[in-house]
Structures are given as structure tokens and as C-alpha cells.
Scaffold this active site. Structure first.
Site, mmCIF file in Angstrom:
data_model
loop_
_atom_site.group_PDB
_atom_site.id
_atom_site.type_symbol
_atom_site.label_atom_id
_atom_site.label_comp_id
_atom_site.label_asym_id
_atom_site.label_seq_id
_atom_site.Cartn_x
_atom_site.Cartn_y
_atom_site.Cartn_z
ATOM 1 N N LYS A 205 0.834 -1.206 0.000
ATOM 2 C CA LYS A 205 0.000 0.000 0.000
ATOM 3 C C LYS A 205 0.867 1.255 0.000
ATOM 4 O O LYS A 205 1.953 1.275 0.586
ATOM 5 C CB LYS A 205 -0.914 -0.019 1.228
ATOM 6 C CG LYS A 205 -1.965 1.095 1.259
ATOM 7 C CD LYS A 205 -2.839 0.967 2.502
ATOM 8 C CE LYS A 205 -3.893 2.056 2.593
ATOM 9 N NZ LYS A 205 -4.692 1.948 3.832
ATOM 10 N N SER A 281 -9.464 2.076 3.145
ATOM 11 C CA SER A 281 -8.657 2.808 2.183
ATOM 12 C C SER A 281 -7.678 1.936 1.402
ATOM 13 O O SER A 281 -7.060 2.414 0.442
ATOM 14 C CB SER A 281 -7.890 3.928 2.908
ATOM 15 O OG SER A 281 -7.012 3.399 3.889
ATOM 16 N N GLY A 302 -6.664 1.664 10.064
ATOM 17 C CA GLY A 302 -6.905 2.584 11.165
ATOM 18 C C GLY A 302 -8.378 2.757 11.451
ATOM 19 O O GLY A 302 -8.755 3.291 12.493
ATOM 20 N N GLY A 303 -9.218 2.325 10.504
ATOM 21 C CA GLY A 303 -10.667 2.398 10.667
ATOM 22 C C GLY A 303 -11.325 1.376 9.758
ATOM 23 O O GLY A 303 -12.248 1.685 9.018
ATOM 24 N N GLY A 304 -10.780 0.145 9.784
ATOM 25 C CA GLY A 304 -11.309 -0.920 8.924
ATOM 26 C C GLY A 304 -10.675 -0.986 7.557
ATOM 27 O O GLY A 304 -11.156 -1.703 6.676
ATOM 28 N N SER A 305 -9.561 -0.282 7.344
ATOM 29 C CA SER A 305 -9.031 -0.100 5.991
ATOM 30 C C SER A 305 -8.404 -1.328 5.363
ATOM 31 O O SER A 305 -8.114 -1.334 4.175
ATOM 32 C CB SER A 305 -8.014 1.060 5.971
ATOM 33 O OG SER A 305 -8.680 2.285 6.126
#
Length: 607
Positions: A205, A281, A302-305
Site C-alpha cells: 500500500k 482505504s 486505522g478504521g477498517g481499511s
């Protein structure tokens, strides 16, 4: 005089009085010219503040952060109580080399049988090629890493690696890939491959450093201000195992979204339906694996990425315990909710990549005192007592809060199979204050992201960001120091709730997302979009693992009526990666037949 509420301490809350509250986000869905106008208004000195204040008030954030007294002390990063050791697992050393850990991991897997993969009937049901398929093909001289590299490069160059409709990669260097593949091929010719990952193609990534590529985080400009001097800690481990690093994957700019929209490079499309988002993301990482171009990819979560795009693209995504993987050399380094984790087309491959990259930084070892990493024994799920004794926590009202009953039904079917086939027990639980958790998470990740990027924005880079990133930043700038402290008080409170839940269950099970892959509005391709309801639907079940640092994995469990993938999320206690991986392997065996994506490249077809 305004009213305020004084919360009871978490330990004093009667959970029988907790009422589930479905999320109803009050915010406009905008694309095209109206979206651009909205962003300009948001950034205007006076009217922007009024709009943001209205959004926060309408969605409950003002009440939580301005009108509520929270008795708990702040917790600025996850702090875990002592955890009892996992049962029926193999303990490995953080100081072991990645190569040695991979050897241990291989011993935890069922014996490899080429007749079930490479030599299987080609007209039988679709399956992805696994890492061990490639390793066998290389050792048996059925193909070489160099031949595979040339095939992948021809496909990437044919569609243009950074061009729509499938811009998987942001940075790609064919000569660099050939050089790595030649070295790997030579090792196989000499009978001396480094590990099972030798010659295996892995995509990184774009917020993780990987030489010789720049790290842009999905922006067009970050490389101008931040140079890459060496590999990140996790990439260095993969390289030491002989993995071939394919390039830098597309992503939602700076990780500030969950759809994967990126108007800088083009939006990566979902291989199951190119008219739909991948989720984000880690969009490019998920799509390139789902499309068969490489065995695995690294993402950040960091939030389901990692889990959201894995769920929407029908692959496996692992979010490790906070601090289990070393974040050094990533844009998320220093955050309090982020990890680096693998995405792969099978649980087995996610496990192997995890085995290679795990290992806490020296600072996290000192501060977090992680339990020793453990591997599940995946030799046989049919006779595994470790699976049968597991208690699966399910908050039914939350579990069923999805856009389509297809999602909850498919996930429920798997839970029934786990109970019937393995003896797992489903236990009804209550997870309090989910609305507060969402608010605490957005303030925690938003404040940290804004802090790291404010110098660039002040230097004039803000106008170079995409419109949806600018929307997020306009909201983040409204957060005060008081808001941030309150969010950390909520983090401690929510940690207490969850650790009490984990006294009665071993894992918490939910769908991965509250919806399957959303359609990409045509107007969103050029300038992005803002759709907080879709963001909320995608993030509904993932946030506790980030705010509280728990390990979680998304594993495919079927498809909705439109043929779109559905994921089940398994979240475990701190440091209990072996437990969730073992249960995920059992789920994978029970799940329906995998469907071939609309966009798929059969890289290893030797017939």
C-alpha cells in the site's frame, strides 16, 4: 442554562437497560459541482464553522463532547490487562527471523497436496492460486518467478498500471520487478530458495515505504516533502524472505475514506463488479489480490481499511493487535489506532504473510508488553478442540443492522455451521455506547492525521488534496483539545466494557460491513464524493478493533443476490491472533464455493 448529562462509571452501568440505536447520519450526499461548492463553503472562515457545527450537532457529537461528563480517566493508546495464554497453539519468538517463523507456520498447515490444486480438474469450481501453489510450481520447474513476472508485467502494462478502469497501482517499475524475479529464479535453479515466500508477488500500500518507490499516501505531492530512504520494517522482513515486491497500491487519499475513491490516480474498481467500489482505504491492495495478479498485499488499518476492502472484494484481511506489527517506515507510524496487516485470497496465505511481518517495535515491546505471538494449529479443523470450545459473542440487534438481510443471513448461516459442525457456542452479548465509540474513533484518528499533516497544509498543500480529504480535514480542524481528551476518556470506558464482554466470550462476531460494495456515482470519479451514510454503513462493525486495539479478521462467507461478496468479522482478545485465525480457517472451510470475479487473471495456469 444548558443541560448536561453525567455518565455512570462503566462498571456501574446496568447492561440490561442498554437500548440499541440504529445509526441515522444527517449529512448531504454530494458529487460534482455541488460537492466542490460545499468544500469551498466548509473552508470559508465563518460559514464553514457554522456548517461543521451543524453537522456535529445533528449527528450527536456536540452532546457527547460538550454536554456530557465522563468519569473515566483518558487512555491515549490501547492499554491491555494481562491475558491468559491461548490454548492449543504454537508459540513463536518475536526475535526469530521471519524465515524461521515461516518454517514454523508451514508446520501448522495441512500437508500440501498438488493434486488438489495445480493438477486439479481445470473445469471444476473456481479457486485462487495459493502461495504454496506457486512455491510447488517453482520447485517442480513448472514455471519460474521470471516467467510469472513477465506475465504480470504484460497484464499491468496492457491496461496501463495507473489508468482507469482498474488502477491497481500508483507506482510500478517493470525493470525493478524483473530484477527481483531474476534473482529469485536463480535461487530456485540453484536449489536454494530462501523461504516459501521466495518468488511470491506482494503489493505494498502507498502509505508503507518500499524502495525504490516514493510514498505518496495516494496524494500527488507527498514525495516532494518526504523522501524514502529505506524499506519500512515490514517490507524489509518480506524482502528478506525472497518476496517480489510488485509496486505501490492505489488507496483512498491519506486513508481518509472507506470507499477507495481517488480522483488523483483514478478509483480502483471492484473486480466482482467494476461499477462498484472496492472499499478502502486499502483499495488497490484488495483489488489486485482479488483479481489474481498477486498472492498477497499489505495494507494499513486505522478504521477498517484492511477489513472493509477485503470484505467487499471477497478475500481475507487481517487486522493484528495494536503494536503486534512494527509501523516504522509508514505514514501511520506514531498513530494510536493503526496497524499494518495482510490481505490475501485465502486464510492460509494471510497467515503466512502475517508470520513473516509480525514483530513489535522496541518501544511497543516496552510500553505494551505484548504476549508472545502464537500460531494456530491448522492441520485439521475437524478434530480441533480449540475451535469447538470457543464461545462466539453476538449482539443480535447490532449484527442484524445491515442494508440487506442477505448479509446477516449469510453470516448467521456460518455461525450455525460452526455450532453444528464444531460445537462452538453462540452467546448473546450487549455492546454499549456504539455511537460514542464512533465519535471517539473519528476524533482520535482525525486529530492524529491532522497533526502529522498540518505543516504541509500550512505550506499550501491543502489545495492539492482531494475534495473528500479536504472535507474530512475541515471537520477535524473543528476538534478541540477538550474533545480529544474526552474521546480518550471514552476509549478507557469502552475498553472496560469490552474486556468484561471477553470474560464471557472468546471472540465477537459480526458482519464485516453493513452493506456490500456500493455503486460508484459517475460524477464521483472526477472530483470524489461525500457520503457519510455509506461511510457509516461500511464502518459499522470495525471500529472497536481500531480504537481499542483488538485483533480482527474478515473472511468471505458468501454473496448477496447481486453476486457481491459478504464478509464475516471475527474480533478477539488482545494478542489472540491465533484464536481468530484458527476460527477463520474453520469458517473458510464451511463457506460456500468461491465465485470467479468478473476481472480475474489466471497467472499460474500451467495447463
Amino acid at each position: 442554562m444548558g443541560k448536561y448529562e453525567v455518565m455512570k462509571r462503566a462498571s456501574e452501568v446496568d447492561l440490561s437497560t442498554v437500548k440499541y440505536k440504529a445509526e441515522n447520519i444527517k449529512a448531504p450526499h454530494l458529487t460534482g459541482f455541488s460537492f466542490k461548492l460545499f468544500v469551498n463553503l466548509l473552508e470559508a472562515p465563518l460559514i464553514g464553522s457554522l456548517i461543521v457545527d451543524s453537522l456535529k450537532k445533528d449527528n450527536g457529537m456536540t452532546k457527547i463532547f460538550r454536554n456530557t461528563v465522563i468519569p473515566e480517566e483518558p487512555m491515549f493508546r490501547p492499554e491491555f490487562p494481562y491475558q491468559e495464554p491461548e490454548h492449543d497453539v504454537v508459540v513463536v519468538g518475536e526475535d526469530e527471523s521471519p524465515i524461521d517463523r515461516l518454517e514454523t507456520a508451514l508446520k501448522c498447515l495441512p500437508q500440501y497436496d498438488p493434486s488438489r490444486s495445480l493438477h486439479a480438474d481445470p473445469v471444476s469450481s473456481f479457486r485462487y492460486w495459493k502461495i504454496r501453489d506457486y512455491a510447488y510450481a517453482y520447485r517442480s520447474k513448472l514455471t519460474t518467478p521470471l516467467q510469472v513476472a513477465k506475465r504480470i508485467i504484460s497484464i499491468i502494462e496492457e491496461f496501463g498500471y495507473d489508468k482507469p478502469p482498474t488502477p491497481f497501482l500508483i507506482s510500478f517499475d517493470a525493470n525493478e520487478v524483473i530484477k527481483q524475479a531474476e534473482a529469485s529464479t536463480q535461487r530456485f535453479e540453484q536449489g536454494n530458495p530462501i523461504s516459501v515466500l521466495d518468488g511470491i508477488f506482494v503489493t505494498i500500500k502507498d502509505d508503507i515505504d518500499c524502495l525504490p518507490h516514493p510514498t505518496n499516501g495516494g496524494t500527488t505531492w507527498l514525495h516532494e516533502d518526504r523522501s524514502v530512504e529505506k524499506d519500512s520494517a515490514v517490507v524489509s522482513k518480506l524482502r528478506s524472505c525472497g518476496a517480489i515486491l510488485l509496486g505501490k497500491a492505489n488507496m483512498h487519499e491519506l486513508g481518509m475514506g472507506t470507499t477507495g475513491n481517488n480522483s488523483n490516480y483514478g478509483t480502483t474498481r471492484n473486480p466482482h463488479d467494476p461499477k462498484r467500489y472496492t472499499g478502502g482505504s486499502s483499495s488497490g491492495s484488495a483489488a489486485i489480490v482479488a483479481a489474481g495478479l498477486c498472492s498477497a498485499a499489505l495494507g494499513t488499518d486505522g478504521g477498517g481499511s484492511v477489513r472493509i476492502p477485503a470484505g467487499l472484494c471477497g478475500i481475507t484481511g487481517l487486522k493484528t493487535t495494536y503494536g503486534r506489527t512494527d509501523m516504522t517506515g509508514s505514514l501511520c507510524e506514531g498513530g494510536t489506532v493503526e496497524i499494518i496487516g495482510p490481505l490475501a485470497s485465502s486464510l492460509e496465505d494471510a497467515f503466512l504473510v502475517y508470520a513473516a511481518i509480525l514483530g513489535s517495535s522496541s518501544a511497543d515491546r516496552f510500553n505494551l508488553k505484548p504476549s508472545p505471538p502464537c500460531f494456530p494449529k491448522l492441520l485439521s479443523h475437524n478434530g480441533s478442540n480449540a475451535i469447538g470450545s470457543l464461545r462466539l459473542g453476538k449482539y443480535t440487534k447490532w449484527f442484524n443492522d445491515v442494508n440487506s438481510s442477505d448479509i446477516s443471513d449469510k453470516c448467521e448461516d456460518i455461525l450455525k455451521l460452526l455450532s453444528n459442525n464444531h460445537g462452538c457456542k453462540v452467546v448473546e452479548i450487549v455492546v454499549p455506547e456504539l455511537e460514542e465509540m464512533r465519535a471517539a474513533h473519528v476524533i482520535s484518528i482525525g486529530s492524529a492525521t491532522l497533526s502529522s499533516l498540518t505543516p504541509y497544509c500550512e505550506a499550501g498543500k491543502n489545495s492539492k488534496l482531494t475534495y473528500d480529504t479536504r472535507t474530512s480535514f475541515a471537520i477535524f480542524r473543528s476538534f478541540s483539545a477538550s474533545d480529544y481528551i474526552t474521546a480518550q476518556c471514552l476509549r478507557r470506558r469502552l475498553m472496560e466494557y469490552h474486556m468484561n464482554i471477553f470474560k464471557d466470550v472468546d471472540v465477537i462476531v459480526t458482519p464485516t460491513t453493513g452493506m456490500t460494495a456500493p455503486v460508484i456515482p459517475p460524477d464521483a470519479l472526477k472530483n470524489g464524493e461525500t457520503n457519510f451514510q455509506v461511510t457509516t454503513d461500511l464502518m459499522r462493525f470495525v471500529l472497536a478493533a481500531n480504537l481499542l486495539g483488538f485483533p480482527a479478521v474478515s473472511v468471505p462467507v458468501g454473496y448477496d443476490k447481486e453476486g457481491l461478496p459478504i464478509g464475516l468479522q471475527i474480533m478477539g482478545r488482545p494478542w489472540a491472533e491465533a484464536t481468530i485465525l484458527g476460527l477463520a480457517a474453520a469458517v473458510e472451510e464451511l463457506a460456500p464455493v468461491t465465485k470467479k470475479p468478473a476481472i480475474f487473471y489466471d497467472i499460474l495456469n500451467t495447463n
